[in-house]
Design an enzyme around this catalytic site. Structure first.
Site, PDB file in Angstrom:
ATOM      1  N   LYS A 117     -39.880 -19.489  76.629  1.00 25.76           N
ATOM      2  CA  LYS A 117     -40.281 -17.783  78.185  1.00 25.76           C
ATOM      3  C   LYS A 117     -41.017 -17.301  78.504  1.00 25.76           C
ATOM      4  O   LYS A 117     -41.864 -17.071  79.671  1.00 25.76           O
ATOM      5  CB  LYS A 117     -39.303 -15.973  77.456  1.00 25.76           C
ATOM      6  CG  LYS A 117     -37.987 -16.016  77.205  1.00 25.76           C
ATOM      7  CD  LYS A 117     -37.677 -15.297  76.941  1.00 25.76           C
ATOM      8  CE  LYS A 117     -36.058 -14.858  77.223  1.00 25.76           C
ATOM      9  NZ  LYS A 117     -35.232 -15.556  75.870  1.00 25.76           N
ATOM     10  N   GLU A 201     -42.123  -6.817  77.015  1.00 23.99           N
ATOM     11  CA  GLU A 201     -41.558  -6.408  79.149  1.00 23.99           C
ATOM     12  C   GLU A 201     -41.202  -4.806  78.807  1.00 23.99           C
ATOM     13  O   GLU A 201     -40.991  -4.693  78.126  1.00 23.99           O
ATOM     14  CB  GLU A 201     -40.246  -7.048  78.315  1.00 23.99           C
ATOM     15  CG  GLU A 201     -40.130  -9.033  79.378  1.00 23.99           C
ATOM     16  CD  GLU A 201     -39.279  -9.533  79.482  1.00 23.99           C
ATOM     17  OE1 GLU A 201     -38.207  -8.741  79.678  1.00 23.99           O
ATOM     18  OE2 GLU A 201     -38.840 -10.591  80.012  1.00 23.99           O
ATOM     19  N   HIS A 236     -25.652  -7.171  74.787  1.00 25.62           N
ATOM     20  CA  HIS A 236     -26.400  -8.326  75.918  1.00 25.62           C
ATOM     21  C   HIS A 236     -25.855  -9.856  76.127  1.00 25.62           C
ATOM     22  O   HIS A 236     -26.090 -10.695  76.015  1.00 25.62           O
ATOM     23  CB  HIS A 236     -27.801  -8.875  75.239  1.00 25.62           C
ATOM     24  CG  HIS A 236     -28.997  -7.548  74.917  1.00 25.62           C
ATOM     25  ND1 HIS A 236     -29.173  -6.913  76.003  1.00 25.62           N
ATOM     26  CD2 HIS A 236     -28.994  -7.089  73.341  1.00 25.62           C
ATOM     27  CE1 HIS A 236     -30.145  -5.990  74.647  1.00 25.62           C
ATOM     28  NE2 HIS A 236     -30.184  -6.481  74.144  1.00 25.62           N
ATOM     29  N   ARG A 298     -29.017 -25.358  83.096  1.00 30.95           N
ATOM     30  CA  ARG A 298     -27.766 -25.857  82.753  1.00 30.95           C
ATOM     31  C   ARG A 298     -26.429 -25.925  83.678  1.00 30.95           C
ATOM     32  O   ARG A 298     -26.755 -24.079  84.163  1.00 30.95           O
ATOM     33  CB  ARG A 298     -27.123 -25.436  81.505  1.00 30.95           C
ATOM     34  CG  ARG A 298     -26.997 -24.132  81.020  1.00 30.95           C
ATOM     35  CD  ARG A 298     -26.844 -23.959  80.220  1.00 30.95           C
ATOM     36  NE  ARG A 298     -27.063 -22.494  78.611  1.00 30.95           N
ATOM     37  CZ  ARG A 298     -26.696 -21.331  79.844  1.00 30.95           C
ATOM     38  NH1 ARG A 298     -24.996 -21.629  80.445  1.00 30.95           N
ATOM     39  NH2 ARG A 298     -26.797 -19.745  79.027  1.00 30.95           N
TER      40      ARG A 298
END
Length: 559
Positions: A117, A201, A236, A298
């Site tokens: 990330k 974040e 999530h 993907r």
């Protein structure tokens, strides 16, 4: 090179999905399977199947060498990884290529570029794609991380650099919570990904999860196939997805899709991929309040909704691009038609904290007027080895309102027994007034709480009473419906799957096995042979309705 034989390095519904398109294209298919999947649907549908190991994924579906060996042994020319397992493993992709096989996916270098990330966000910044405010630095000391979090401003998200699927992620609302959350996140990240590094974040207060389907070929072409909204999540994990995104105007769509194409070009992307964004929807969807989160290199689980609104078979595109063909359509030839919504039907019990539910699918009857993506059928075994998703239920309509209504009906009419499912939970979410109005966020399910959960399980006595009421009506020949507690919790008796199984013996009463549906959950009970001579709860009233002391009512029907 035209693909004539394809091995699918996966299982379940995605393996069946790939097999379906490959068969239509005249491509021979090879399945792989573990001990637990010896009789699985994807094994039966493929032209050939190869056993690759024991039931745990780490001993079968995650053993790349065995999968490559199976492809070479069976003469397969290409490998499609599906999603999950090894689909985003750059080393496996390279091993497939090194073995002289076609890899139906992006280049290994692209997978590596977007796999971490922090590195992916740095690349996006260089490409002019806006990213969520945060800290991506090399200094991983707790002191530096907490200082950066305080500078960003609470609340923040601590996220594993190599994370995915909600693992290695913690929300921190105040400074005193930070150290414990960081330690917990790092432990989970190390266990799940072998990498305990994290990034920080800014936590978005009214977040929407918006993603854009992109596709590239080996000729330098990259297009987008518009956006999906995947905001309805539980811990999530995505639950309900739709395309297009509610409240998305043309200007914002153009901006976010253009950013997605820039992101794909930045890593020389080939094949199907998804650029995921987080949107601050506190003031509606605006281009300047949508930021890049990550890229999935993907095909996504939720790809059917994009197929439904564009008329494109994304698996066919994958196979054509892997064969060296250019993209079948240019950007200006792609358009949105109507609205599509997908619900994930899981083998879990919402009434018991969404605990997994395993066992044999004695009954699996779905609503016929939908697109159903599944890897199981009646008689299949739901085990604890793999993801508990039974099926994806997908609908396409001209409007979002019509799509919501049709999908809610389909979830309500899906019968699974004795394995428990989240179907009642899905129906309530789809029928919720805020969802219907498009007032959604990633916190929608948590905020609704118990309102989306089915009521408490009925007692054995209640189920027996319902069965008795059903049989009363059977003897009187009256068709019915069964309802419990309140008018909005109607439970429909589906005549075809719920026929009472009647034993047979001349000149004798027999026990009766009766299946009933209570609030869209199925129950099986046995009534004794003298059930007609016993009192049915309460006083029977007109049309076969019986009421007990707790106010439980039955509007019974012959099953």
């Amino acid at each position: 090179m035209t693909i004539r034989s394809l091995l699918i390095a996966n299982r379940g519904e995605i393996a069946c999905r790939v097999i379906r398109t490959a068969r239509r294209m005249g491509i021979r298919t090879v399945a792989v399977y573990s001990d637990a999947d010896a009789t699985a649907l994807h094994v039966r549908q493929a032209d050939r199947a190869v056993h690759i190991g024991a039931s745990p994924a780490r001993e079968s579906y995650l053993v790349g060498d065995r999968i490559v060996a199976a492809a070479l042994e069976t003469g397969a020319e290409a490998i499609h990884p599906g999603y999950g397992f090894l689909s985003e493993n750059a080393d496996f992709a390279q091993a497939v290529i090194d073995a002289g096989l076609l890899w139906v996916g992006p280049r290994p270098d692209s997978i590596r570029a977007m796999g971490l990330k922090d590195a992916a966000k740095a690349r996006m910044i260089a490409a002019g794609v806006a990213v969520t405010p945060g800290y991506l630095g090399e200094d991983q000391s707790p002191e530096r991380l907490q200082a950066e979090a305080e500078a960003i401003g609470w609340p923040v998200l601590v996220k594993a650099v190599a994370g995915g699927g909600g693992k290695g992620m913690r929300q921190v609302d105040a400074a005193q919570q930070f150290v414990a959350a960081l330690q917990s996140c790092r432990r989970e990240a190390a266990s799940s990904f072998g990498d305990d590094r994290v990034l920080i974040e800014k936590y978005i207060q009214s977040p929407r999860h918006i993603e854009v389907q992109v596709f590239g070929d080996t000729h330098g072409n990259v297009v987008h196939l518009f956006e999906r909204d995947c905001s309805l999540q539980r811990r999530h994990q995505k639950v309900i997805e739709e395309a297009p995104a509610p409240g998305m105007d043309a200007r914002t769509r153009e901006a976010i899709c253009a950013a997605a194409v820039r992101a794909a070009r930045a890593v020389d992307y080939v094949g199907a991929g998804t650029i995921e964004f987080i949107a601050d929807a506190s003031d509606g969807l605006r281009a300047d309040r949508i930021w890049f989160m990550e890229m999935n290199t993907r095909l996504q689980v939720e790809h059917p909704v994009t197929e439904e609104i564009t008329g494109v078979d994304l698996v066919e595109w994958q196979l054509r691009v892997a064969s060296g063909e250019p993209l079948p359509l240019r950007q200006e030839e792609l358009a949105i038609d109507g609205w599509a919504i997908e619900a994930r039907l899981y083998a879990e019990d919402p009434a018991k904290g969404f605990l997994p539910s395993t066992g044999r699918l004695e009954i699996f009857r779905e609503h016929r007027d939908v697109r159903l993506e599944t890897g199981v059928c009646e008689g299949a075994e739901i085990t604890g080895f793999y993801d508990p998703m039974i099926a994806k239920i997908v609908v396409h309509e001209h409007t979002r309102e019509a799509a919501c209504e049709r999908l809610a009906r389909a979830c309500a009419a899906t019968d699974v027994f004795p394995v428990r499912t989240n179907a009642p939970f899905l129906w309530r979410a789809l029928d919720d007034a805020d969802f219907r109005a498009g007032r959604i966020s990633t916190g929608f399910i948590a905020a609704k709480g118990d309102a989306l959960l089915p009521p408490a399980e009925p007692t054995d006595d209640m189920v027996s009473q319902a069965a008795a009421a059903v049989l009363v009506q059977e003897y009187h020949g009256a068709p019915t419906m069964l309802s419990f507690w309140t008018d909005d919790l109607l439970a429909h008796l589906q005549a075809s799957p719920w026929r009472a199984a009647l034993g047979f013996r001349l000149n004798a009463e027999v026990d009766r096995r009766v299946a009933v549906a209570v609030d869209r959950r199925n129950y099986l009970t046995t009534l004794p042979s003298d059930w007609r001579h016993r009192s049915i709860v309460g006083e029977p009233v007109a049309d076969g309705v019986a009421v007990n002391d707790s106010g439980l009512s039955f509007l019974a029907s012959a099953a």
